[in-house]
Design a protein around this motif. Structure first.
Motif, PDB file in Angstrom:
ATOM      1  N   TYR A  55       0.790  -1.225   0.000  1.00 50.91           N
ATOM      2  CA  TYR A  55       0.000   0.000   0.000  1.00 50.91           C
ATOM      3  C   TYR A  55       0.827   1.282   0.000  1.00 50.91           C
ATOM      4  N   ARG A 402      -7.891   0.347  -4.897  1.00 50.03           N
ATOM      5  CA  ARG A 402      -7.881  -1.077  -4.540  1.00 50.03           C
ATOM      6  C   ARG A 402      -6.473  -1.663  -4.656  1.00 50.03           C
ATOM      7  N   ASN A 403      -6.130  -2.554  -3.754  1.00 44.89           N
ATOM      8  CA  ASN A 403      -4.818  -3.224  -3.709  1.00 44.89           C
ATOM      9  C   ASN A 403      -3.681  -2.255  -3.399  1.00 44.89           C
ATOM     10  N   SER A 411      -6.903   1.590   0.651  1.00 44.75           N
ATOM     11  CA  SER A 411      -7.545   1.116  -0.570  1.00 44.75           C
ATOM     12  C   SER A 411      -8.649   2.066  -1.020  1.00 44.75           C
TER      13      SER A 411
END
Length: 444
Positions: A55, A402-403, A411
């Protein structure tokens, strides 16, 4: 630095090359973030070779300290050293890592030097979902991977090259840039000539001596795309349409070797960018052409004719980039208050996850207001997110979070460009997007 950036006719790509050369002798590090499922992050993997999502930008271990450029394919990554070597990691199901057939799956996420390039010094690398490409300092083009759409450019019915192979039909041309879609490819020579090959439906390669025809898949795409909003078209019907189109597409219109694009014989091209199924071509007079699929408005023009035609924009583009179904450009404009030239990011096309970074009509090129005044020098598009690097060597990201693909520690989606704060203070040389992962090259 600001004087350097404000020189007349200095393109953003030229600025990046200048930055890379400035740090050629310094130690560099590649950092990655986003989706780790394909190993494209190059980080610690499980026994099965899979990596977790990341992240925030994280250093990629095992790479040489003299990297001068990076590129991200859809699911794999490439880096070029100052000595002309190429390193690769990520998905290798189509041999796009250049390691040979016996490379164990659990090692794919580990950066390794591409084999078979010892006879040439590489100066740049490029990638798609299934193909990797590299340009030697002599202007030769080398390709490896697997594609049944002719994307290798190695001759009729050649669909696989496990190790790098030279594109013989381009010998004598000094190639400086390549851009790869899912099944089509463009190459730009030093003297401004444009070559195309691969899947040519919808005019994504221009004419190239072939009759223009619509892609069977694209012909049903608008119906399928609207099915989620149209209760009269059931999912089962949409699936049947797609399956029928796939069956029809088996007889694919393919150009097997690089061929000069006909309608640009007398035009000097300065930049190119391929999305999944569309192409952008920037000419020396400032005109921007687009061709291919327009399902998401990624061509940026009212004219629906097949082939390469003018994008409807008032700004003067300096460089271009593309995501899966959206398009980006860095444009020059004049600040009304001071009369000085400045730069802005202009976007158009698919905006399902706010990857355009602005509101307004998706099929019309419009300025990303949040980046006005930030002096962008490069942009990059992923599947549903985008990145920009500014003259301050800052990285901004927006779109789908996302991800962790925005590098912001969460996210959460970001509808407008947001500063990647954990990179503040770093000497950012380059930032690029794959489909769902990103790479950042920094000087230590």
């Amino acid at each position: 630095m600001l004087r350097f950036l404000n020189r007349k006719n200095r393109s953003p790509s030229g600025l990046l090359i200048g930055l890379a050369r400035r740090w050629m002798s310094a130690k560099t590090t590649v950092m990655s973030f986003g989706d780790g499922s394909q190993g494209a992050l190059g980080l610690a993997a499980s026994p099965m070779g899979l990596c977790c999502d990341t992240y925030e930008p994280t250093p990629v271990p095992g790479l040489p300290p003299d990297l001068c450029s990076i590129t991200a394919g859809h699911y794999h990554s490439l880096a070029v050293t100052s000595q002309g070597q190429v390193w690769a990691w990520g998905r290798n199901s189509e041999s796009q890592l250049g390691r040979g057939q016996l490379s164990p799956r659990e090692t794919w996420s580990q950066p390794q030097k591409v084999e078979g390039l010892n006879q040439v010094r590489i100066q740049a690398a490029f990638a798609s979902g299934v193909i990797s490409a590299a340009i030697g300092d002599d202007g030769t083009l080398w390709v490896w991977g697997k594609s049944n759409r002719g994307q290798l450019g190695l001759g009729k019915d050649v669909i696989e090259a496990i190790l790098p192979a030279r594109v013989e039909s381009l010998l004598g041309q000094e190639i400086v840039k390549v851009s790869l879609g899912w099944g089509h490819a463009l190459a730009l020579s030093k003297d401004g000539k444009l070559f195309g090959w691969g899947y040519y439906a919808d005019g994504r390669l221009g004419k190239i001596g072939k009759s223009l025809e619509a892609s069977p898949l694209d012909s049903v795409a608008e119906k399928v795309y609207s099915s989620s909003e149209n209760s009269n078209l059931m999912v089962e019907t949409a699936e049947k349409l797609v399956l029928a189109a796939i069956e029809k597409e088996k007889e694919m219109p393919v150009i097997w070797e690089p061929t000069l694009v006909e309608e640009l014989f007398d035009v000097k091209v300065v930049d190119i960018a391929c999305g999944l199924d569309h192409s952008l071509v920037l000419c020396s007079d400032g005109s921007l052409l687009s061709g291919g699929s327009n399902v998401y408005g990624q061509l940026g023009r009212v004219k629906e004719d097949l082939g390469l035609h003018q994008v409807d924009m008032s700004q003067r583009p300096l460089s271009i980039a593309s995501g899966l179904g959206h398009s980006l450009a860095i444009c020059e404009h004049t600040l009304s208050e001071s009369g000085e030239d400045s730069r802005s990011v202009v976007t158009w096309g698919w905006n399902q996850s706010s990857q355009l970074g602005r509101e307004g009509s998706v099929n019309v090129p419009l300025v990303v207001d949040s980046l006005v005044g930030e002096m962008p020098i490069s942009v990059s598009g992923g599947r549903v997110h985008s990145l920009a690097v500014t003259a301050k060597q800052e990285v901004w990201s927006w779109g789908c979070g996302r991800n962790g693909r925005l590098g912001l520690g969460s996210s959460v989606d970001e509808p407008e460009p947001t500063l990647v704060e954990c990179l503040e203070g770093r000497e950012v040389l380059q930032a690029v997007s794959g489909f769902d992962h990103n790479l950042v090259l920094v000087a230590e």
